[in-house]
Each structure stands twice: as structure tokens, then as C-alpha cells.
Design a protein around this motif. Sequence first.
Motif, short mmCIF file in Angstrom:
data_model
loop_
_atom_site.label_atom_id
_atom_site.label_comp_id
_atom_site.label_asym_id
_atom_site.label_seq_id
_atom_site.Cartn_x
_atom_site.Cartn_y
_atom_site.Cartn_z
N VAL A 281 0.86 -1.19 0.00
CA VAL A 281 0.00 0.00 0.00
C VAL A 281 0.89 1.23 0.00
CG1 VAL A 281 -1.56 1.40 1.42
CG2 VAL A 281 -2.03 -1.02 1.07
N GLU A 282 0.59 2.16 -0.88
CA GLU A 282 1.39 3.39 -1.04
C GLU A 282 0.54 4.61 -0.72
OE1 GLU A 282 5.06 5.26 -2.30
OE2 GLU A 282 4.59 3.11 -2.35
N LEU A 283 1.16 5.61 -0.11
CA LEU A 283 0.54 6.92 0.10
C LEU A 283 1.40 7.97 -0.58
CD1 LEU A 283 -0.26 6.80 3.95
CD2 LEU A 283 -1.80 6.24 2.05
N VAL A 284 0.77 8.88 -1.31
CA VAL A 284 1.47 9.98 -1.96
C VAL A 284 0.67 11.26 -1.74
CG1 VAL A 284 2.08 11.01 -4.19
CG2 VAL A 284 2.70 8.64 -3.70
N SER A 285 1.37 12.33 -1.36
CA SER A 285 0.74 13.64 -1.21
C SER A 285 1.44 14.65 -2.10
CB SER A 285 0.81 14.12 0.24
OG SER A 285 0.02 13.32 1.09
N ILE A 286 0.66 15.43 -2.82
CA ILE A 286 1.17 16.55 -3.61
C ILE A 286 0.66 17.81 -2.92
CG2 ILE A 286 1.33 17.61 -5.89
CD1 ILE A 286 2.31 14.72 -5.85
#
Length: 389
Positions: A281-286
Motif C-alpha cells: 500500500v502506497e501513500l502519496v501527497s502533492i
Amino acid sequence: MHDIRWIRENPEEFDRGLARRGLVPCAGEVLALDKEWRRLQTRRRSRKPCATGCRARSARQRRAASRSTSSWARSLRARKPKPRRGRSSRIAQTDRRSPGDLPNLPAPEVPDGLDETANQELRRHLAPPRFNFAPLAHEAIGEKLGLMDFARAAKLSGSRFVVLRGALARLERALAQFMLDLHTREFGYAEIAPPYLVREETAFGTGNLPKAADEMFRTTDGLWLIPTAEMPLTNLVAGEILDEAALPLRFTAWTPCFRLEAGAAGKDTRGMIRVHQFNKVELVSITRPEDSEAEHERMTRCAEEVLKRLGLAYRVMLLSAGDMGFAARKTYDIEVWLPGQKRLSRDFELLQLRPFQRAAWAPAIVRPAKRARSPCIRSTAPLSRSAAR
């Protein structure tokens, strides 16, 4: 990817950051190549024939001018020495290759040091469990229960693969569902189902290429299998212009990940610690540059909540400058206790990438008076590994 304009304006700071990484300062060399490249670009532009005046000429004159221009261009190419062209070509790659071979610079609060011995422990949650028996390693339990099958995986695909069966396969799926539901329903992440194959430009955009090319699988037609969902998630907004009011953008995905583990010969050969394929599971924030620190801390709390609800003992580590990954400016590792191995193992990695990103990748933010490049923050939670523990 470093911004060459920033290096021009801050050469001393650039060299100090490299020195903290244990690397030889090279701002002077990079800027010398940049200066030569710009000189050649100016010279090339000055040699281009001006076609503006042709607009006012007759059709016959324009055709004659076109023939003359073509003849002039052919003669110029014939006279141009090959070594000069090769030099120009190499210089033209400065912004993509030379700075691209150098890691991100550490944040001021990152501890100095060249390896994990300089990492700082920030906090712990729960004490490691104690048993009145000797706990087995995860692979021993899995094989004993018939839930892990390394032999048949080797028959199918070779070493460093595993087949999960029955309850363990369901457990992995259930953990993925738990994490995705938590991040989407409580923490505001948008679930994404991205492609598992990406173009070379995508891998360059997140800094995986060229540095990690020997750790990635590549197809015969030039596509790359993702080693992490960070690649497609981050590139969802590559090169786009974003409305500031829509930030932050928060994405999560559960995907298979593929890694060659070329540098892992002899390491963790048993079990699921280092395999060529695993689910994560990956989390990415821009987000806006000025919000990146707060978003990084928020993401860390989101990752910690997963472990708290599972009742697992862990600690949070701030990695030293020399122990961080290539693209990271600041990294937290969340290490979970492995009873069977009697040690802590990294299960979550949370990176802040600002300002390290390809100029062609980084999205621009629309603001009332200006545009700013948006930094990326990401977290990874390897499911296959934690599911087996």
C-alpha cells in the motif's frame, strides 16, 4: 533531479549538502558544464537563418529563400566537425544526467552520519511481546501450516518468489482492505488503481532512473515494471497546472511491486523479506512547498495509526543523511518488531522529496501572483512482508 538554476544561485549550499551525504562537492564542475552548454546553445541560435523577412516576399522569393536556406543548412552540417557535435550533445545532457546522478540534499534537521548508526530514534509504541516459547520465523510458520510455498514458487518463477495459500492469501487481502479503508474513509486519501507498467519518462520523473535502473525489471518494448506505486501515483499530475485551492492531493494504491534485488545477494534469502514481487500500500501527497513539512508529519501519523490498530510494537526513526534513499530530503522509518528474528525491521518508509524532482515532471500551482513547484511526499507499507508476520 536538481534544478540547475538553484545550483547556479546556491553553489555553496549545494556542496555542503553533498558533503553531508558523504560525497565530493562538485558544484564547480556542474556549473562549468552548464556554462559551456549555454554558450553552445547561444551559438546554435545565432547561426539559425532568420525567416521573418520572408513573410513579406513573393511566393517565388520565398521558394528561392527556402532553397537557399536548405543549401546553407546542408553546407553547415557538412562543415561542422564531428567532435564538436559530440561535445555539444554531451553538454546538452548536463541537466538530465549530471545533476540526475546526484542525490537529494538533506534537510537541516536530518542528523549527520554516513550509515544507520547515526539514525535517531524519535519514539516507541508498545514494548516487544514476550513469549514462554521460542517464536518461529514467519517462513517457518507459513511452511509448517502449508500457507507459504517457496518450492512451487521456485518451480514457476525461480528464487525469491512465494505462493500464498488459503487463510494467508485472505489475510493479505484483508490487510490491504483494512489499510485502504482507513486511509480513504478517515484520512482523506483517494484510492487509485494505476498501471503496473510505466514509460521511461515516468521513471525519470520520480528519480528512479537512471540511478536504480539495475534494480528494476524492463520489458522488451521499453516499459518498466513498477518497483513501487509511487511512480504512477506521483506522475498522475506530471507537468500539469494545479489549482492551489485543490491542494493537497492525497493518493493511495495497493499494487504488486517488482524489484530485481540485484544488490541483495546473500541477504535475507529465506522468507519474504527480499523477494522479486510483493504487494504494497502506497501513500502519496502533492502539496504546496510551505506545507510539505506538516504534510510529512501528518502522513507519518496516518502510517502509525495502522500499526496502533493492529496492536504492533514499533519505533519511529529519523534517518541520517548517509542512510536516506537517493531522492529523499528527509526520511522517517517505522520499524516493527519481528519476534521470530528478534529484531526490528522497517515496515513503513516515509519520504519528503522536496525540492528533488524533474522540472519537466513537477506540477505548477496556480496562485494569484505566481506559480510554484509542488513537492511530493510519499509513504510505503509493504503488505506481503507485514502480512507474513
